[in-house]
Write a protein that holds these residues in place. Structure first.
Motif, PDB file in Angstrom:
ATOM      1  N   LEU A  84      -1.226   9.165   1.802  1.00 47.69           N
ATOM      2  CA  LEU A  84      -1.340   7.900   1.070  1.00 47.69           C
ATOM      3  C   LEU A  84      -1.094   8.097  -0.420  1.00 47.69           C
ATOM      4  O   LEU A  84      -0.512   7.234  -1.083  1.00 47.69           O
ATOM      5  CB  LEU A  84      -2.714   7.272   1.308  1.00 47.69           C
ATOM      6  N   GLY A  85      -1.526   9.225  -0.965  1.00 49.41           N
ATOM      7  CA  GLY A  85      -1.288   9.502  -2.379  1.00 49.41           C
ATOM      8  C   GLY A  85       0.185   9.723  -2.674  1.00 49.41           C
ATOM      9  O   GLY A  85       0.679   9.362  -3.752  1.00 49.41           O
ATOM     10  N   ALA A  86       0.903  10.301  -1.727  1.00 50.96           N
ATOM     11  CA  ALA A  86       2.329  10.543  -1.922  1.00 50.96           C
ATOM     12  C   ALA A  86       3.131   9.250  -1.868  1.00 50.96           C
ATOM     13  O   ALA A  86       4.240   9.182  -2.399  1.00 50.96           O
ATOM     14  CB  ALA A  86       2.838  11.521  -0.867  1.00 50.96           C
ATOM     15  N   LEU A  87       2.589   8.223  -1.257  1.00 50.84           N
ATOM     16  CA  LEU A  87       3.309   6.947  -1.154  1.00 50.84           C
ATOM     17  C   LEU A  87       3.263   6.139  -2.446  1.00 50.84           C
ATOM     18  O   LEU A  87       4.010   5.180  -2.602  1.00 50.84           O
ATOM     19  CB  LEU A  87       2.724   6.102  -0.011  1.00 50.84           C
ATOM     20  N   ASN A  88       2.387   6.533  -3.368  1.00 45.62           N
ATOM     21  CA  ASN A  88       2.223   5.834  -4.648  1.00 45.62           C
ATOM     22  C   ASN A  88       1.968   4.341  -4.459  1.00 45.62           C
ATOM     23  O   ASN A  88       2.569   3.499  -5.129  1.00 45.62           O
ATOM     24  CB  ASN A  88       3.444   6.035  -5.547  1.00 45.62           C
ATOM     25  N   LEU A  89       1.088   4.013  -3.551  1.00 44.38           N
ATOM     26  CA  LEU A  89       0.688   2.624  -3.383  1.00 44.38           C
ATOM     27  C   LEU A  89      -0.175   2.214  -4.578  1.00 44.38           C
ATOM     28  O   LEU A  89      -1.028   2.984  -5.024  1.00 44.38           O
ATOM     29  CB  LEU A  89      -0.089   2.447  -2.072  1.00 44.38           C
ATOM     30  N   PRO A  90       0.010   1.022  -5.101  1.00 45.88           N
ATOM     31  CA  PRO A  90      -0.674   0.655  -6.346  1.00 45.88           C
ATOM     32  C   PRO A  90      -2.204   0.743  -6.279  1.00 45.88           C
ATOM     33  O   PRO A  90      -2.809   1.391  -7.109  1.00 45.88           O
ATOM     34  CB  PRO A  90      -0.234  -0.789  -6.579  1.00 45.88           C
ATOM     35  N   ILE A  91      -2.816   0.130  -5.329  1.00 40.53           N
ATOM     36  CA  ILE A  91      -4.281   0.087  -5.288  1.00 40.53           C
ATOM     37  C   ILE A  91      -4.838   1.402  -4.767  1.00 40.53           C
ATOM     38  O   ILE A  91      -5.741   1.993  -5.361  1.00 40.53           O
ATOM     39  CB  ILE A  91      -4.754  -1.089  -4.411  1.00 40.53           C
ATOM     40  N   ILE A  92      -4.293   1.885  -3.655  1.00 36.83           N
ATOM     41  CA  ILE A  92      -4.809   3.100  -3.035  1.00 36.83           C
ATOM     42  C   ILE A  92      -4.507   4.315  -3.911  1.00 36.83           C
ATOM     43  O   ILE A  92      -5.338   5.208  -4.056  1.00 36.83           O
ATOM     44  CB  ILE A  92      -4.218   3.271  -1.615  1.00 36.83           C
ATOM     45  N   GLY A  93      -3.341   4.349  -4.522  1.00 31.81           N
ATOM     46  CA  GLY A  93      -2.991   5.467  -5.394  1.00 31.81           C
ATOM     47  C   GLY A  93      -3.928   5.566  -6.580  1.00 31.81           C
ATOM     48  O   GLY A  93      -4.340   6.667  -6.971  1.00 31.81           O
ATOM     49  N   ASP A  94      -4.283   4.439  -7.192  1.00 35.29           N
ATOM     50  CA  ASP A  94      -5.228   4.451  -8.316  1.00 35.29           C
ATOM     51  C   ASP A  94      -6.605   4.927  -7.866  1.00 35.29           C
ATOM     52  O   ASP A  94      -7.274   5.671  -8.578  1.00 35.29           O
ATOM     53  CB  ASP A  94      -5.339   3.056  -8.933  1.00 35.29           C
ATOM     54  N   TYR A  95      -7.018   4.485  -6.685  1.00 36.40           N
ATOM     55  CA  TYR A  95      -8.320   4.893  -6.153  1.00 36.40           C
ATOM     56  C   TYR A  95      -8.351   6.398  -5.916  1.00 36.40           C
ATOM     57  O   TYR A  95      -9.312   7.077  -6.291  1.00 36.40           O
ATOM     58  CB  TYR A  95      -8.601   4.123  -4.858  1.00 36.40           C
ATOM     59  N   ILE A  96      -7.296   6.935  -5.328  1.00 33.89           N
ATOM     60  CA  ILE A  96      -7.232   8.379  -5.061  1.00 33.89           C
ATOM     61  C   ILE A  96      -7.164   9.138  -6.383  1.00 33.89           C
ATOM     62  O   ILE A  96      -7.798  10.186  -6.544  1.00 33.89           O
ATOM     63  CB  ILE A  96      -6.033   8.703  -4.150  1.00 33.89           C
TER      64      ILE A  96
END
Length: 112
Positions: A84-96
């Motif tokens: 999920l971190g590698a996908l650079n999703l806006p909300i999840i990436g910030d959370y990680i």
């Protein structure tokens, strides 16, 4: 006045039927007790060191199983978080990223 002789065979027959049912019921109870292995349980209770040894082994096996299971679960969660971190999703990436930042600060010994 009637004699009691004709009633005796009838009473004897009822008594035999009753005893037959009682015998079947007792055999059923004995079979149930064999299935529950009460004799082995009582023997185990009369030998406390054997009981302690078996409980120690089962507790150790349970602890090892829990450790292996938790390791597998944690590795799976970390693997999913990495993807999920590698996908650079806006909300999840910030959370990680926040989680990683908090962990790094804790490793450096600083408070956040």
């Amino acid at each position: 006045m009637k004699s009691n002789q004709p009633e005796q065979p009838k009473d004897m027959q009822e008594l035999r039927q009753s005893l037959g049912r009682l015998e079947q019921r007792l055999q059923g109870v004995a079979a149930d007790m064999e299935r529950t292995q009460i004799a082995e349980y009582v023997k185990l209770l009369n030998r406390p060191w054997t009981l302690i040894w078996k409980n120690m082994l089962s507790g150790t096996a349970r602890g090892v199983g829990i450790a292996i299971g938790f390791t597998f679960f944690a590795a799976t969660i970390l693997y999913v978080l990495r993807i999920l971190g590698a996908l650079n999703l806006p909300i999840i990436g910030d959370y990680i990223a926040d989680i990683v930042r908090i962990v790094q600060i804790q490793l450096e010994g600083k408070t956040y």
